[in-house]
Design a protein around this motif. Structure first.
Motif, PDB file in Angstrom:
ATOM      1  N   SER A  14       0.832  -1.206   0.000  1.00  0.00           N
ATOM      2  CA  SER A  14       0.000   0.000   0.000  1.00  0.00           C
ATOM      3  C   SER A  14       0.865   1.254   0.000  1.00  0.00           C
ATOM      4  O   SER A  14       0.450   2.303  -0.496  1.00  0.00           O
ATOM      5  N   ALA A  15       2.087   1.122   0.514  1.00  0.00           N
ATOM      6  CA  ALA A  15       3.005   2.273   0.553  1.00  0.00           C
ATOM      7  C   ALA A  15       3.829   2.400  -0.726  1.00  0.00           C
ATOM      8  O   ALA A  15       4.580   3.364  -0.872  1.00  0.00           O
ATOM      9  N   GLY A  16       3.699   1.430  -1.624  1.00  0.00           N
ATOM     10  CA  GLY A  16       4.414   1.497  -2.893  1.00  0.00           C
ATOM     11  C   GLY A  16       5.698   0.689  -2.948  1.00  0.00           C
ATOM     12  O   GLY A  16       6.376   0.672  -3.980  1.00  0.00           O
ATOM     13  N   GLY A  17       6.045   0.021  -1.870  1.00  0.00           N
ATOM     14  CA  GLY A  17       7.224  -0.831  -1.893  1.00  0.00           C
ATOM     15  C   GLY A  17       6.997  -2.062  -2.738  1.00  0.00           C
ATOM     16  O   GLY A  17       5.882  -2.585  -2.785  1.00  0.00           O
ATOM     17  N   THR A  18       8.039  -2.511  -3.439  1.00  0.00           N
ATOM     18  CA  THR A  18       7.895  -3.636  -4.364  1.00  0.00           C
ATOM     19  C   THR A  18       8.795  -4.805  -3.982  1.00  0.00           C
ATOM     20  O   THR A  18       9.862  -4.629  -3.383  1.00  0.00           O
ATOM     21  N   THR A  19       8.337  -5.985  -4.350  1.00  0.00           N
ATOM     22  CA  THR A  19       9.082  -7.229  -4.149  1.00  0.00           C
ATOM     23  C   THR A  19       8.950  -8.064  -5.407  1.00  0.00           C
ATOM     24  O   THR A  19       7.864  -8.108  -6.005  1.00  0.00           O
ATOM     25  N   TYR A  20      10.040  -8.724  -5.789  1.00  0.00           N
ATOM     26  CA  TYR A  20      10.027  -9.551  -6.990  1.00  0.00           C
ATOM     27  C   TYR A  20      10.633 -10.922  -6.707  1.00  0.00           C
ATOM     28  O   TYR A  20      11.573 -11.053  -5.908  1.00  0.00           O
ATOM     29  N   ALA A  21      10.117 -11.919  -7.381  1.00  0.00           N
ATOM     30  CA  ALA A  21      10.770 -13.220  -7.363  1.00  0.00           C
ATOM     31  C   ALA A  21      12.115 -13.091  -8.073  1.00  0.00           C
ATOM     32  O   ALA A  21      12.254 -12.311  -9.030  1.00  0.00           O
ATOM     33  N   ASP A  22      13.102 -13.850  -7.613  1.00  0.00           N
ATOM     34  CA  ASP A  22      14.427 -13.764  -8.219  1.00  0.00           C
ATOM     35  C   ASP A  22      14.381 -14.041  -9.722  1.00  0.00           C
ATOM     36  O   ASP A  22      15.143 -13.455 -10.496  1.00  0.00           O
ATOM     37  N   SER A  23      13.480 -14.917 -10.121  1.00  0.00           N
ATOM     38  CA  SER A  23      13.421 -15.333 -11.520  1.00  0.00           C
ATOM     39  C   SER A  23      12.937 -14.230 -12.459  1.00  0.00           C
ATOM     40  O   SER A  23      13.113 -14.344 -13.677  1.00  0.00           O
ATOM     41  N   VAL A  24      12.329 -13.180 -11.919  1.00  0.00           N
ATOM     42  CA  VAL A  24      11.793 -12.123 -12.785  1.00  0.00           C
ATOM     43  C   VAL A  24      12.435 -10.770 -12.527  1.00  0.00           C
ATOM     44  O   VAL A  24      12.110  -9.791 -13.207  1.00  0.00           O
ATOM     45  N   LYS A  25      13.318 -10.690 -11.541  1.00  0.00           N
ATOM     46  CA  LYS A  25      13.980  -9.412 -11.244  1.00  0.00           C
ATOM     47  C   LYS A  25      14.671  -8.886 -12.487  1.00  0.00           C
ATOM     48  O   LYS A  25      15.278  -9.639 -13.245  1.00  0.00           O
ATOM     49  N   ASP A  26      14.585  -7.596 -12.670  1.00  0.00           N
ATOM     50  CA  ASP A  26      15.197  -6.890 -13.801  1.00  0.00           C
ATOM     51  C   ASP A  26      14.483  -7.141 -15.125  1.00  0.00           C
ATOM     52  O   ASP A  26      14.922  -6.633 -16.168  1.00  0.00           O
ATOM     53  N   ARG A  27      13.408  -7.931 -15.095  1.00  0.00           N
ATOM     54  CA  ARG A  27      12.621  -8.159 -16.317  1.00  0.00           C
ATOM     55  C   ARG A  27      11.177  -7.685 -16.159  1.00  0.00           C
ATOM     56  O   ARG A  27      10.576  -7.218 -17.132  1.00  0.00           O
ATOM     57  N   PHE A  28      10.615  -7.833 -14.965  1.00  0.00           N
ATOM     58  CA  PHE A  28       9.220  -7.476 -14.724  1.00  0.00           C
ATOM     59  C   PHE A  28       9.151  -6.230 -13.843  1.00  0.00           C
ATOM     60  O   PHE A  28      10.009  -6.014 -12.972  1.00  0.00           O
TER      61      PHE A  28
END
Length: 116
Positions: A54-68
């Protein structure tokens, strides 16, 4: 009644891009919910792809980092997932999730197929 509707899936060649969108309806305070994209392919468990708080912080799976890239528009009650450099292993049904303590909502899913 809360509804999440995904769109933007389809067939794309390896290396291509797709943008998924999820529109939430029936919710007055979209901005206080954490939003996420999950995916599930045949024979595998559903996995988290990306999330935005809700604050805008993001998390990504390692497999999609830098692509999604995940983003949200609180004025439009939408969350999007920009998917670049797609790989065959990204093929799955992608689900939108909206949640906070005591609440957990899911969309119906949209198919993404990466194939030549």
């Amino acid at each position: 009644q809360v509804q999440l509707v995904e769109s933007g899936g389809g067939l794309v060649q390896p290396g291509g891009s797709l943008r998924l969108s999820c529109a939430a309806s029936g919710i007055a305070l979209f901005r206080i919910f954490n939003m996420g994209w999950y995916r599930q392919s045949p024979g595998k468990q559903r996995e988290l792809v990306a999330a935005i708080s809700s604050a805008g912080g993001t998390t990504y799976a390692d497999s999609v980092k830098d692509r999604f890239i995940i983003s949200r528009d609180n004025a439009k009650n939408t969350v999007s997932l920009q998917m670049n450099s797609l790989k065959p292993e990204d093929t799955a049904v992608y689900y939108c999730n909206m949640g906070r303590i005591g609440f957990d909502y899911w969309g119906q899913g949209t198919q993404v197929t990466v194939s030549s």
